[in-house]
Design an enzyme around this catalytic site. Sequence first.
Site, short mmCIF file in Angstrom:
data_model
loop_
_atom_site.label_atom_id
_atom_site.label_comp_id
_atom_site.label_asym_id
_atom_site.label_seq_id
_atom_site.Cartn_x
_atom_site.Cartn_y
_atom_site.Cartn_z
N HIS A 144 3.05 0.48 -0.80
CA HIS A 144 3.15 -0.64 0.15
C HIS A 144 1.76 -1.12 0.55
O HIS A 144 1.47 -2.32 0.54
CB HIS A 144 3.96 -0.18 1.37
CG HIS A 144 4.01 -1.18 2.48
ND1 HIS A 144 5.10 -1.99 2.72
CD2 HIS A 144 3.10 -1.50 3.45
CE1 HIS A 144 4.86 -2.75 3.76
NE2 HIS A 144 3.65 -2.47 4.23
N GLU A 145 0.89 -0.18 0.90
CA GLU A 145 -0.47 -0.55 1.34
C GLU A 145 -1.30 -1.10 0.18
O GLU A 145 -2.06 -2.05 0.36
CB GLU A 145 -1.17 0.65 1.98
CG GLU A 145 -0.47 1.21 3.21
CD GLU A 145 -0.24 0.16 4.29
OE1 GLU A 145 -1.04 -0.79 4.38
OE2 GLU A 145 0.75 0.29 5.04
N HIS A 148 -0.44 -4.66 -0.27
CA HIS A 148 -1.15 -5.55 0.67
C HIS A 148 -2.51 -5.95 0.11
O HIS A 148 -2.92 -7.11 0.21
CB HIS A 148 -1.34 -4.85 2.01
CG HIS A 148 -0.17 -4.93 2.93
ND1 HIS A 148 0.48 -6.12 3.20
CD2 HIS A 148 0.46 -3.98 3.68
CE1 HIS A 148 1.46 -5.89 4.06
NE2 HIS A 148 1.47 -4.61 4.36
N GLU A 231 5.10 -8.21 5.32
CA GLU A 231 5.62 -6.84 5.29
C GLU A 231 6.80 -6.74 4.32
O GLU A 231 6.90 -5.78 3.54
CB GLU A 231 6.05 -6.41 6.70
CG GLU A 231 4.90 -6.16 7.67
CD GLU A 231 3.92 -5.12 7.16
OE1 GLU A 231 4.36 -4.08 6.62
OE2 GLU A 231 2.71 -5.36 7.28
#
Length: 304
Positions: A144-145, A148, A231
Amino acid sequence: MLFEQIAANKRKTIFIILGFFIFVLMVGAAIGIIVWNNYLNGLILAAVIGAFYILIMVMSSSSVVMAMNHAKEVTSKDQAPVLWDTVESMAMVAGIPMPKVYIVEDASPNAFATGISPEKGAVAVTRGLLNKLERYELEGVIAHEISHIRNYDIRLSTIAIALVAVIAILSDLAMRMIFWGSLTGGRNNRKSDNNNSGGAQAIIYIVALIFVILAPIIATAIQFALSRNREYLADASAVELTRNPDGLIQALQKISGDSKKMEEVSASSESIYFASPLKSKKNKPGLFDSHPPISSRIERLENM
């Protein structure tokens, strides 16, 4: 379904960013009408201040964000082998350089990423996250990070924060100029050609004034809408990298079930965390929530 979600989130982001820039120019035009009775002057002012502030924000070092959140860099694999391997492998799958790795000594499970480009990326996790998650769950959070960073979300959020700040600066500047103008009788020196045009100008002035007063609130709501959308996109992109939505789902469930709040959180950094460090239990997103509800994120992941 996965790629449809990614494409839809990207389209939505483009609309939000375009709307944001238009909104800043509208605020500038309103200020031009209020202060100079000429919207063009306000447009130029907004464009100049906006470009300058965005440049300053984008050039700011990610080390500042890490310092604000008390993150300490992991300089070798021996210090945190599982974390290091996970970041390295996810970066390889994503096709980006391995980000710098940091740990925040906090018992609450959470993580965040920073860096305006993949070459300047950094990932930080809390000690609580390392202690609480299994390897495959950690992979979901790190993916997930990493997403980003790969999706340039940090650059987008930096621009959004800068635009909110610009609108606040413009609004404050307008209020000060109106105050000093009222003391010196600035607007009283403007004469209308007739009563009808004078009445129309008064209405335009009042509408512009109300718009400028409300602009910082509206801008903040737009910023948080962008944050929530990114998100969802990072969740979908993480599944694209891991091919395992269950890891991310279970990580979200564990983080949601953890009652510990982070001890020291920079207010300006709240939106960059994996989950809201304020531990909101809402099931529906509010206008001023930086993150979508975890239940909503899980539901979307389950439908992939």
